[in-house]
Design a protein around this motif. Structure first.
Motif, PDB file in Angstrom:
ATOM      1  N   HIS A 102     -38.403   1.507  25.643  1.00 48.83           N
ATOM      2  CA  HIS A 102     -38.066   1.599  27.055  1.00 48.83           C
ATOM      3  C   HIS A 102     -36.588   1.329  27.272  1.00 48.83           C
ATOM      4  O   HIS A 102     -35.912   2.015  28.037  1.00 48.83           O
ATOM      5  CB  HIS A 102     -38.877   0.565  27.866  1.00 48.83           C
ATOM      6  N   CYS A 103     -36.081   0.291  26.585  1.00 48.54           N
ATOM      7  CA  CYS A 103     -34.693  -0.115  26.834  1.00 48.54           C
ATOM      8  C   CYS A 103     -33.699   0.921  26.325  1.00 48.54           C
ATOM      9  O   CYS A 103     -32.653   1.121  26.942  1.00 48.54           O
ATOM     10  CB  CYS A 103     -34.419  -1.479  26.194  1.00 48.54           C
ATOM     11  N   THR A 104     -34.024   1.599  25.216  1.00 54.37           N
ATOM     12  CA  THR A 104     -33.098   2.644  24.755  1.00 54.37           C
ATOM     13  C   THR A 104     -33.023   3.765  25.778  1.00 54.37           C
ATOM     14  O   THR A 104     -31.964   4.343  25.997  1.00 54.37           O
ATOM     15  CB  THR A 104     -33.537   3.230  23.404  1.00 54.37           C
ATOM     16  N   ALA A 105     -34.158   4.049  26.435  1.00 51.17           N
ATOM     17  CA  ALA A 105     -34.119   5.076  27.472  1.00 51.17           C
ATOM     18  C   ALA A 105     -33.380   4.585  28.713  1.00 51.17           C
ATOM     19  O   ALA A 105     -32.703   5.350  29.396  1.00 51.17           O
ATOM     20  CB  ALA A 105     -35.537   5.491  27.831  1.00 51.17           C
ATOM     21  N   LEU A 106     -33.480   3.286  29.011  1.00 56.37           N
ATOM     22  CA  LEU A 106     -32.850   2.759  30.218  1.00 56.37           C
ATOM     23  C   LEU A 106     -31.373   2.472  30.036  1.00 56.37           C
ATOM     24  O   LEU A 106     -30.639   2.347  31.007  1.00 56.37           O
ATOM     25  CB  LEU A 106     -33.532   1.449  30.627  1.00 56.37           C
ATOM     26  N   LYS A 107     -30.958   2.347  28.784  1.00 57.60           N
ATOM     27  CA  LYS A 107     -29.574   1.935  28.507  1.00 57.60           C
ATOM     28  C   LYS A 107     -28.564   2.902  29.111  1.00 57.60           C
ATOM     29  O   LYS A 107     -27.461   2.498  29.490  1.00 57.60           O
ATOM     30  CB  LYS A 107     -29.388   1.837  26.985  1.00 57.60           C
ATOM     31  N   ASP A 108     -28.932   4.174  29.219  1.00 61.66           N
ATOM     32  CA  ASP A 108     -27.999   5.162  29.761  1.00 61.66           C
ATOM     33  C   ASP A 108     -27.623   4.881  31.197  1.00 61.66           C
ATOM     34  O   ASP A 108     -26.588   5.327  31.664  1.00 61.66           O
ATOM     35  CB  ASP A 108     -28.630   6.565  29.709  1.00 61.66           C
ATOM     36  N   PHE A 109     -28.483   4.177  31.913  1.00 62.02           N
ATOM     37  CA  PHE A 109     -28.248   3.989  33.339  1.00 62.02           C
ATOM     38  C   PHE A 109     -27.590   2.662  33.645  1.00 62.02           C
ATOM     39  O   PHE A 109     -27.393   2.325  34.797  1.00 62.02           O
ATOM     40  CB  PHE A 109     -29.576   4.102  34.093  1.00 62.02           C
ATOM     41  N   CYS A 110     -27.226   1.945  32.603  1.00 65.18           N
ATOM     42  CA  CYS A 110     -26.562   0.663  32.808  1.00 65.18           C
ATOM     43  C   CYS A 110     -25.064   0.838  32.660  1.00 65.18           C
ATOM     44  O   CYS A 110     -24.598   1.680  31.908  1.00 65.18           O
ATOM     45  CB  CYS A 110     -27.041  -0.357  31.770  1.00 65.18           C
TER      46      CYS A 110
END
Lengths: 343, 208
Positions: free
Chosen positions: A139-147
């Protein structure tokens, strides 16, 4: 068979049973067609005895044709499967999906806690089977782009304060209940250090007097808490408006501020104080008694000894009595009155 | 479980610039343009990006970059409350791992002492005053303090955390936002507007 299938119109689970029944013969055809809407020509309909018999045989047929539960999914699971496919989202605990020998509950006397099959305690408690470390990492690898990254310039608190002096504190509340709203969520707290504001001496003192309890002397922070408006945005705007008004009002000097008495003063000022008058009078009289050259008060004021005395007295009054302060006061007094003999 | 509605929209903004007063957009007001299904429960809509890794983000068509300056949070304090300590332990493990993976620095994790609320009620509906029954409600706490977050990162992290909040657990989030001094506080206005002040005082005198 074709005629039989003609009288059956719905594809229900009873179909295999009906087909099996059909194989028995024309008499059974009459019985099973009680559930279909087809017309049966030339027959009087089943008698009560026949109906009861049909029900008993139907239930036994149902019992015979009932699909037995297969092996639980846990036995078919591969050891190296991806667990994220078994529990992709939050779901209740299913004993046949979790291949772990879990026991939960209060143990019977001289026994063990009950097993996972039919265990209500395991179903009730929230489980984190969908949040295993590999799943979280995915999940976090997918979310990292939006940080976004924190600017590296602001690595310490001092730099944050220097560039961004105002701090706004808001609280959000998340809970289950009849309503999503929480009335406490509209409170906004504004914090600013007075040293960062462009204030002169008079403005700072006036602001502190205006603000009263909201100012902390030790940390030099002014805290404004607003909750009088129904929305958080409105409270924030009101807080900023209060700060603006305080700032501008403190720069103004009103007519009645001339009537400030000594009791209103925040700190001790030595000029035009009884201490100054007494010291200067004493020195003038000493000079007069010794009949040395007449020294004017201005020259005395400018002299170093009197300056020293002034600083020590101011320190004593403003900061209180500390050992250091009192020692310095003693030294300045001895120098003032030329009492080296006492040392 | 928090009621997050159908779609949550996220803005990801560029670095906070100088001069303009940063406006904190409420992310739900933005028109929805993109929809990205992460898993069944999560519906994410992403906008904007960080201006240095533009090229990387152009490949991902779901991110769009805006010029709006990002808000900065000096501290983010997440306090979770629940009746079961083991659930809070698991949740803390999840939240800490998520923070580490997203590159958020954790300042402190501590466990405030639990609070027990007890009350005594009559056991029977009528008379029998001497026979009572006592109930208690235990609330356990866990506090996670994070520091130095940007608005986009905070939104992403908080939405992820809140969507996976277990049943029966409540959360309070305290955000400390950093802001510049507004322009109207830089200098006192009294020097610049003498005419306005005079007319105002003149009006006051004539009024009285």
């Amino acid at each position: 068979m074709a005629a039989a299938s003609g009288c059956l119109f719905c594809a229900r689970p009873m179909l295999p049973r009906l087909c099996a029944g059909l194989a028995a013969g024309p008499r059974s055809l009459l019985r099973v067609s009680a559930y279909s809407t087809a017309l049966v020509v030339g027959s009087a309909g089943p008698s009560p005895g026949q109906v009861a018999a049909s029900r008993r045989s139907r239930t036994s047929q149902i019992a015979r044709n009932r699909r037995l539960p297969g092996a639980p999914r846990t036995e078919k699971m591969a050891v190296d499967q991806y667990w994220g496919n078994v529990y992709p989202t939050a779901a209740a605990f299913n004993p046949s999906s979790v291949p772990l020998p879990i026991r939960m509950g209060y143990p019977v006397k001289r026994g063990v806690p009950p097993p996972k099959e039919g265990n209500l305690e395991l179903i009730k408690i929230p489980n984190f089977l969908h949040l295993t470390p590999p799943a979280i990492k995915k999940h976090c690898t997918a979310l990292k782009d939006f940080c976004t990254e924190w600017p590296t310039v602001l690595d310490s608190d001092e730099k944050c304060e220097q560039h961004f002096p105002i701090e706004i504190e808001t609280v959000d509340y998340v809970s289950a209940g009849p309503s999503v709203r929480n009335p406490k969520a509209r409170v906004v707290t504004l914090r600013v250090k007075l040293s960062k504001l462009n204030l002169d001496d008079h403005a700072k003192k006036k602001l502190i007097k205006l603000v009263g309890e909201r100012y902390c002397k030790d940390t030099d922070i002014l805290t404004i808490t607003t909750d009088r408006c129904p929305l958080r945005r409105q409270n924030y705007d009101y807080g900023v408006y209060l700060l603006t008004v305080l700032y501008h009002e403190s720069w103004k000097t009103e007519m009645w501020e001339n009537e400030k008495t000594e009791a209103d003063m925040e700190e001790y000022i030595w000029d035009n104080s009884p201490s100054q008058k007494n010291a200067l009078d004493t020195l003038v009289r000493i000079r007069a008694a010794e009949k040395t050259t007449e020294v004017t008060k201005e020259e005395l004021l400018a002299s170093e000894i009197v300056e020293n005395y002034k600083t020590t007295v101011v320190a004593l009054k403003n900061e209180g009595e500390t050992e250091n302060n009192i020692l310095q006061y003693k030294e300045s007094v001895t120098k003032l009155l030329n009492l080296q003999a006492l040392q | 479980m928090a009621a997050w509605g159908g779609v949550s929209r996220l803005w990801r903004r560029g670095c906070q610039g100088l001069g303009t007063f940063p406006v904190n957009y409420s992310s739900r007001d933005m028109p929805k343009q993109y929809r990205f299904l992460l898993n069944k429960d999560l519906l994410w809509v992403q906008f904007s990006g960080f201006h240095t890794d533009l090229h990387h983000h152009k490949d991902n068509s779901l991110i769009s970059i805006s010029d709006e300056p990002d808000t900065l949070y000096r501290k983010l304090s997440v306090l979770v409350k629940g009746h079961d300590k083991t659930v809070l332990d698991s949740y803390e493990y999840f939240a800490v791992l998520a923070a580490k993976e997203l590159g958020i620095s954790i300042e402190k994790i501590h466990e405030p002492p639990r609070k027990i609320e007890r009350f005594t009620l009559l056991k029977s509906i009528h008379i029998f005053k001497k026979h009572r029954v006592q109930y208690e409600m235990r609330t356990h706490y866990r506090c996670l303090e994070l520091k130095h977050l940007t608005g986009s990162t905070a939104d992403v992290y908080l939405e992820y955390i809140q969507r996976n909040l277990p049943e029966g657990v409540a959360m309070e989030i305290k955000k400390t936002k950093l802001e510049k001094l507004p322009e109207h506080i830089q200098k006192p206005i009294w020097d610049k507007l003498p005419s306005v002040e005079e007319t105002a005082t003149g009006a006051l005198e004539t009024g009285h």
